[in-house]
Motif scaffolding. Structure first.
Motif, mmCIF file in Angstrom:
data_model
loop_
_atom_site.group_PDB
_atom_site.id
_atom_site.type_symbol
_atom_site.label_atom_id
_atom_site.label_comp_id
_atom_site.label_asym_id
_atom_site.label_seq_id
_atom_site.Cartn_x
_atom_site.Cartn_y
_atom_site.Cartn_z
ATOM 1 N N LYS A 133 0.862 -1.176 0.000
ATOM 2 C CA LYS A 133 0.000 0.000 0.000
ATOM 3 C C LYS A 133 0.899 1.226 0.000
ATOM 4 O O LYS A 133 1.767 1.376 0.857
ATOM 5 N N THR A 134 0.696 2.110 -0.997
ATOM 6 C CA THR A 134 1.563 3.268 -1.151
ATOM 7 C C THR A 134 1.601 4.107 0.124
ATOM 8 O O THR A 134 0.568 4.539 0.628
ATOM 9 N N GLY A 135 2.795 4.299 0.652
ATOM 10 C CA GLY A 135 2.973 5.064 1.876
ATOM 11 C C GLY A 135 2.684 4.297 3.148
ATOM 12 O O GLY A 135 2.838 4.831 4.248
ATOM 13 N N GLY A 136 2.273 3.030 3.027
ATOM 14 C CA GLY A 136 1.916 2.231 4.190
ATOM 15 C C GLY A 136 3.100 1.468 4.768
ATOM 16 O O GLY A 136 4.227 1.512 4.259
ATOM 17 N N PHE A 137 2.806 0.749 5.838
ATOM 18 C CA PHE A 137 3.852 -0.027 6.500
ATOM 19 C C PHE A 137 4.397 -1.122 5.594
ATOM 20 O O PHE A 137 5.591 -1.449 5.641
ATOM 21 N N SER A 138 3.539 -1.699 4.745
ATOM 22 C CA SER A 138 3.989 -2.762 3.850
ATOM 23 C C SER A 138 5.043 -2.244 2.879
ATOM 24 O O SER A 138 5.999 -2.956 2.549
ATOM 25 N N GLU A 139 4.877 -1.012 2.408
ATOM 26 C CA GLU A 139 5.891 -0.430 1.512
ATOM 27 C C GLU A 139 7.212 -0.239 2.243
ATOM 28 O O GLU A 139 8.280 -0.576 1.721
ATOM 29 N N GLN A 140 7.149 0.286 3.449
ATOM 30 C CA GLN A 140 8.373 0.516 4.215
ATOM 31 C C GLN A 140 9.089 -0.799 4.523
ATOM 32 O O GLN A 140 10.322 -0.880 4.445
ATOM 33 N N LEU A 141 8.315 -1.823 4.848
ATOM 34 C CA LEU A 141 8.926 -3.122 5.142
ATOM 35 C C LEU A 141 9.577 -3.706 3.899
ATOM 36 O O LEU A 141 10.703 -4.232 3.955
ATOM 37 N N LEU A 142 8.880 -3.635 2.769
ATOM 38 C CA LEU A 142 9.436 -4.172 1.529
ATOM 39 C C LEU A 142 10.728 -3.459 1.160
ATOM 40 O O LEU A 142 11.717 -4.101 0.788
ATOM 41 N N VAL A 143 10.732 -2.132 1.261
ATOM 42 C CA VAL A 143 11.935 -1.362 0.923
ATOM 43 C C VAL A 143 13.086 -1.739 1.851
ATOM 44 O O VAL A 143 14.225 -1.933 1.408
ATOM 45 N N ALA A 144 12.814 -1.869 3.144
ATOM 46 C CA ALA A 144 13.861 -2.205 4.102
ATOM 47 C C ALA A 144 14.439 -3.591 3.833
ATOM 48 O O ALA A 144 15.664 -3.786 3.821
ATOM 49 N N VAL A 145 13.561 -4.578 3.595
ATOM 50 C CA VAL A 145 14.029 -5.951 3.363
ATOM 51 C C VAL A 145 14.785 -6.045 2.047
ATOM 52 O O VAL A 145 15.874 -6.642 1.972
ATOM 53 N N LEU A 146 14.219 -5.449 0.988
ATOM 54 C CA LEU A 146 14.860 -5.531 -0.323
ATOM 55 C C LEU A 146 16.219 -4.858 -0.323
ATOM 56 O O LEU A 146 17.213 -5.424 -0.802
ATOM 57 N N CYS A 147 16.287 -3.658 0.230
ATOM 58 C CA CYS A 147 17.553 -2.934 0.228
ATOM 59 C C CYS A 147 18.576 -3.602 1.150
ATOM 60 O O CYS A 147 19.763 -3.624 0.843
ATOM 61 N N GLY A 148 18.094 -4.142 2.271
ATOM 62 C CA GLY A 148 19.006 -4.874 3.135
ATOM 63 C C GLY A 148 19.605 -6.073 2.429
ATOM 64 O O GLY A 148 20.809 -6.357 2.550
ATOM 65 N N TRP A 149 18.770 -6.782 1.666
ATOM 66 C CA TRP A 149 19.255 -7.939 0.911
ATOM 67 C C TRP A 149 20.236 -7.519 -0.173
ATOM 68 O O TRP A 149 21.292 -8.143 -0.364
ATOM 69 N N LEU A 150 19.916 -6.430 -0.901
ATOM 70 C CA LEU A 150 20.800 -5.974 -1.979
ATOM 71 C C LEU A 150 22.139 -5.487 -1.440
ATOM 72 O O LEU A 150 23.199 -5.852 -1.958
ATOM 73 N N ILE A 151 22.096 -4.659 -0.393
ATOM 74 C CA ILE A 151 23.344 -4.124 0.150
ATOM 75 C C ILE A 151 24.188 -5.234 0.772
ATOM 76 O O ILE A 151 25.418 -5.243 0.647
ATOM 77 N N SER A 152 23.532 -6.182 1.454
ATOM 78 C CA SER A 152 24.295 -7.276 2.047
ATOM 79 C C SER A 152 24.970 -8.124 0.974
ATOM 80 O O SER A 152 26.041 -8.701 1.207
ATOM 81 N N GLY A 153 24.334 -8.197 -0.220
ATOM 82 C CA GLY A 153 24.950 -8.937 -1.315
ATOM 83 C C GLY A 153 26.264 -8.338 -1.771
ATOM 84 O O GLY A 153 27.151 -9.045 -2.267
ATOM 85 N N ILE A 154 26.406 -7.016 -1.601
ATOM 86 C CA ILE A 154 27.661 -6.364 -1.977
ATOM 87 C C ILE A 154 28.813 -6.869 -1.111
ATOM 88 O O ILE A 154 29.950 -7.011 -1.562
ATOM 89 N N PHE A 155 28.504 -7.182 0.143
ATOM 90 C CA PHE A 155 29.530 -7.594 1.090
ATOM 91 C C PHE A 155 29.611 -9.114 1.236
ATOM 92 O O PHE A 155 30.181 -9.623 2.201
ATOM 93 N N GLY A 156 28.984 -9.827 0.281
ATOM 94 C CA GLY A 156 29.173 -11.264 0.232
ATOM 95 C C GLY A 156 28.215 -12.090 1.060
ATOM 96 O O GLY A 156 28.429 -13.300 1.209
ATOM 97 N N CYS A 157 27.154 -11.488 1.606
ATOM 98 C CA CYS A 157 26.181 -12.272 2.370
ATOM 99 C C CYS A 157 25.286 -13.056 1.418
ATOM 100 O O CYS A 157 24.958 -12.596 0.332
ATOM 101 N N ASP A 158 24.895 -14.243 1.816
ATOM 102 C CA ASP A 158 24.046 -15.104 0.996
ATOM 103 C C ASP A 158 22.784 -15.437 1.772
ATOM 104 O O ASP A 158 22.820 -16.130 2.789
#
Length: 209
Positions: A133-158
């Motif tokens: 939901k635009t601007g909702g908690f689900s958007e914030q959670l998705l952004v946090a999880v996705l970006c955490g996964w992407l950034i962790s991939g830079i440092f070799g996390c699997d």
């Protein structure tokens, strides 16, 4: 998605892809182009983050095509492919821009509004996978999880061992349930307490003859 979410996802996606391509993941110019690309589709809205700063462009584009029109369609994706194919000398700027642009479309595809992918053939037909939901908690959670996964991939996390479909579906269900509780509570606060029940009327006395 909100503009801030588009910026974060676009920058994180480019950082991840540039690292995979052997490029500096935090190059300032490339990162700036990725952020610009992540905001570019909303140039069709004069009040958007980019449109409000480029009104000589956003106002006529909005008047001609409306919001979420041609800039959010498959024509825009084709234009991105053309830019990459025809301008290899400027790949340092075009590739991160296109990556950011496509992340914006991907984010909007996950919202209830969806994308008019077949524009202008079918202007009112939209496609969506409404899990946020635009601007909702689900958007914030998705952004946090996705970006955490992407950034962790830079440092070799699997994280492949934990990214299962069941876990994802459970997280989405939990977020939707939490949002329902929050919005229901907010609605009760706006409406205020329920009115008190009416007082019972006293029984009528019969006249004594």
């Amino acid at each position: 998605m909100m503009a801030s979410s588009h910026i974060i996802v676009g920058a994180a996606t480019w950082s991840y892809l540039s690292n995979r391509l052997g490029l500096p993941p935090f190059d300032a110019i490339a990162m700036g182009m990725a952020v610009l690309g992540a905001l570019a589709p909303d140039i069709d809205h004069p009040k958007s983050t980019l449109g409000s700063r480029l009104k000589p462009v956003s106002v006529p584009v909005s008047w001609l095509f409306g919001h979420r029109g041609i800039t959010h369609s498959l024509l825009a994706v084709a234009a991105c492919v053309w830019v990459l194919a025809e301008n290899p000398a400027y790949a340092r700027w075009t590739i991160p821009f296109v990556v950011g642009y496509l992340t914006h479309l991907g984010g909007d595809l996950l919202s209830p509004g969806g994308l008019p992918l077949l524009y202008p053939l079918k202007r009112r037909r939209t496609f969506s996978l409404p899990i946020i939901k635009t601007g909702g908690f689900s958007e914030q959670l998705l952004v946090a999880v996705l970006c955490g996964w992407l950034i962790s991939g830079i440092f070799g996390c699997d994280w492949r061992s934990v990214s299962t479909a069941e876990l994802w579906r459970g997280a989405v269900a939990a977020v939707r349930q939490a949002e329902g509780v929050v919005f229901a509570s907010a609605a009760r606060q706006v409406a205020g307490p329920p009115p008190p029940p009416p007082k019972p009327k006293p029984p009528r006395r019969s006249a004594v003859s």
